[in-house]
Design an enzyme around this catalytic site. Structure first.
Site, PDB file in Angstrom:
ATOM      1  N   ASP A  67       0.819  -1.211   0.000  1.00 12.82           N
ATOM      2  CA  ASP A  67       0.000   0.000   0.000  1.00 12.82           C
ATOM      3  C   ASP A  67       0.855   1.264   0.000  1.00 12.82           C
ATOM      4  O   ASP A  67       2.079   1.205   0.200  1.00 12.82           O
ATOM      5  CB  ASP A  67      -0.955   0.003   1.211  1.00 12.82           C
ATOM      6  CG  ASP A  67      -0.313  -0.514   2.497  1.00 12.82           C
ATOM      7  OD1 ASP A  67       0.925  -0.476   2.594  1.00 12.82           O
ATOM      8  OD2 ASP A  67      -1.039  -0.950   3.396  1.00 12.82           O
ATOM      9  N   ASN A 136      -7.674  -3.065  14.319  1.00 12.20           N
ATOM     10  CA  ASN A 136      -9.042  -3.384  13.880  1.00 12.20           C
ATOM     11  C   ASN A 136      -9.072  -4.569  12.914  1.00 12.20           C
ATOM     12  O   ASN A 136     -10.098  -4.855  12.312  1.00 12.20           O
ATOM     13  CB  ASN A 136      -9.691  -2.152  13.239  1.00 12.20           C
ATOM     14  CG  ASN A 136      -8.915  -1.672  12.005  1.00 12.20           C
ATOM     15  OD1 ASN A 136      -7.960  -2.310  11.584  1.00 12.20           O
ATOM     16  ND2 ASN A 136      -9.342  -0.568  11.426  1.00 12.20           N
ATOM     17  N   HIS A 138      -7.201  -4.835  10.139  1.00 13.63           N
ATOM     18  CA  HIS A 138      -6.899  -4.556   8.729  1.00 13.63           C
ATOM     19  C   HIS A 138      -5.605  -5.240   8.308  1.00 13.63           C
ATOM     20  O   HIS A 138      -4.682  -5.421   9.113  1.00 13.63           O
ATOM     21  CB  HIS A 138      -6.904  -3.048   8.407  1.00 13.63           C
ATOM     22  CG  HIS A 138      -5.745  -2.251   8.907  1.00 13.63           C
ATOM     23  ND1 HIS A 138      -5.858  -0.927   9.297  1.00 13.63           N
ATOM     24  CD2 HIS A 138      -4.422  -2.549   9.066  1.00 13.63           C
ATOM     25  CE1 HIS A 138      -4.680  -0.464   9.657  1.00 13.63           C
ATOM     26  NE2 HIS A 138      -3.782  -1.433   9.532  1.00 13.63           N
ATOM     27  N   GLU A 143      -9.739  -2.017   5.435  1.00 18.25           N
ATOM     28  CA  GLU A 143     -10.352  -1.731   6.729  1.00 18.25           C
ATOM     29  C   GLU A 143     -11.624  -2.573   6.917  1.00 18.25           C
ATOM     30  O   GLU A 143     -12.184  -3.066   5.932  1.00 18.25           O
ATOM     31  CB  GLU A 143     -10.719  -0.240   6.802  1.00 18.25           C
ATOM     32  CG  GLU A 143      -9.540   0.716   6.589  1.00 18.25           C
ATOM     33  CD  GLU A 143      -8.624   0.836   7.797  1.00 18.25           C
ATOM     34  OE1 GLU A 143      -8.559  -0.103   8.622  1.00 18.25           O
ATOM     35  OE2 GLU A 143      -7.938   1.874   7.910  1.00 18.25           O
TER      36      GLU A 143
END
Ligand code: F6R
Length: 235
Positions: A67, A136, A138, A143
């Site tokens: 990313d 979380n 990810h 996400e």
């Protein structure tokens, strides 16, 4: 899933480097998927050490990063391209033109995502994908969501991710709110996956990843369906 629990960050970094090194030793022209973030820094240091000792040769590998922040130029010290140069690429004999990080500056983000996805497939797909994990769940910047995104795409970062990333910025306003990321489908196509999770604060999400329901609300839980995943966790 192969779940390895280690005592400390140093052990995690050493074991991760062994797995990556053995991939490169087995296949000189391996296609590697790299990650940024705090977690893999020690692993990259180990790989640099193995290179300096003459054990590892990066000259034939190709790498694709997961990313990149959107709207952040490669010259920015917070860009993921900059991170990779600083933490790995400039210290080993990898060919610069064989290192790929999605562009965060493309005016047509969708076209850039399609181009990146295509390049990975053209290269023959990723042999070994290195991952960290967000609090979380990810992976990459996929996400929690209502579906698993298949391909490289532009994402709005979750508030918790923006807050976690704020540690690298003077003010919260400066923290990027969007990123280009490989999709869950892109990650799942990798032949092997190595996920690193450091620290007690990640214990709960690792538990959900390994034993919880497979749900896009915990993106990493999809890895339960991958046939070759190793998780190294510091407890
Ligand atoms: C980084 C990436 C992210 C990080 C994750 C964990 O390229 O895709 O998913 O791996 O946010 O970050 P750290 O390692 O800083 O806790």
């Amino acid at each position: 899933m192969n779940h390895i629990v280690v005592k400390n960050y140093e052990d995690m970094s050493k074991q991760a480097a062994v797995i990556i090194a053995s991939q490169i030793l087995r296949k000189k022209n391996a296609i590697m998927g790299f990650a940024t973030g705090s977690t893999p820094i020690g692993t990259y240091q180990e790989l640099i050490r193995l290179y300096k000792e003459g054990i590892l040769d990066f000259s034939a590998i190709t790498s694709f990063n997961l990313d990149e922040y959107y709207g952040v130029p490669v010259t920015d010290t917070n860009s993921y391209r900059y991170f990779m140069e600083e933490n790995l690429f400039s210290h080993v004999n990898i060919r610069k033109d064989a290192t790929f990080v999605p562009s965060g500056m493309a005016s047509d983000a969708q076209a850039e995502c399609d181009r990146y996805e295509e390049m990975i497939q053209q290269a023959g797909g990723v042999d070994l994908q290195l991952l960290g994990i967000g609090h979380n769940g990810h992976i990459g910047f996929n996400e929690p969501d209502s579906h698993f995104p298949a391909r490289t795409h532009l994402v709005e970062l979750a508030q918790s991710t923006i807050e976690a990333n704020a540690r690298f910025y003077k003010t919260r306003d400066e923290v990027p709110k969007k990123a280009v990321t490989m999709g869950i489908g892109t990650i799942m196509k990798a032949k092997s996956v190595l996920l690193l999770a450091g620290g007690k604060d990640k214990a709960d999400i690792v538990e959900k990843t390994i034993k919880g329901p497979i749900t896009p609300a915990v993106p990493a839980s999809i890895l339960q369906l991958h046939q070759d995943v190793t998780i190294i966790q510091v407890l």
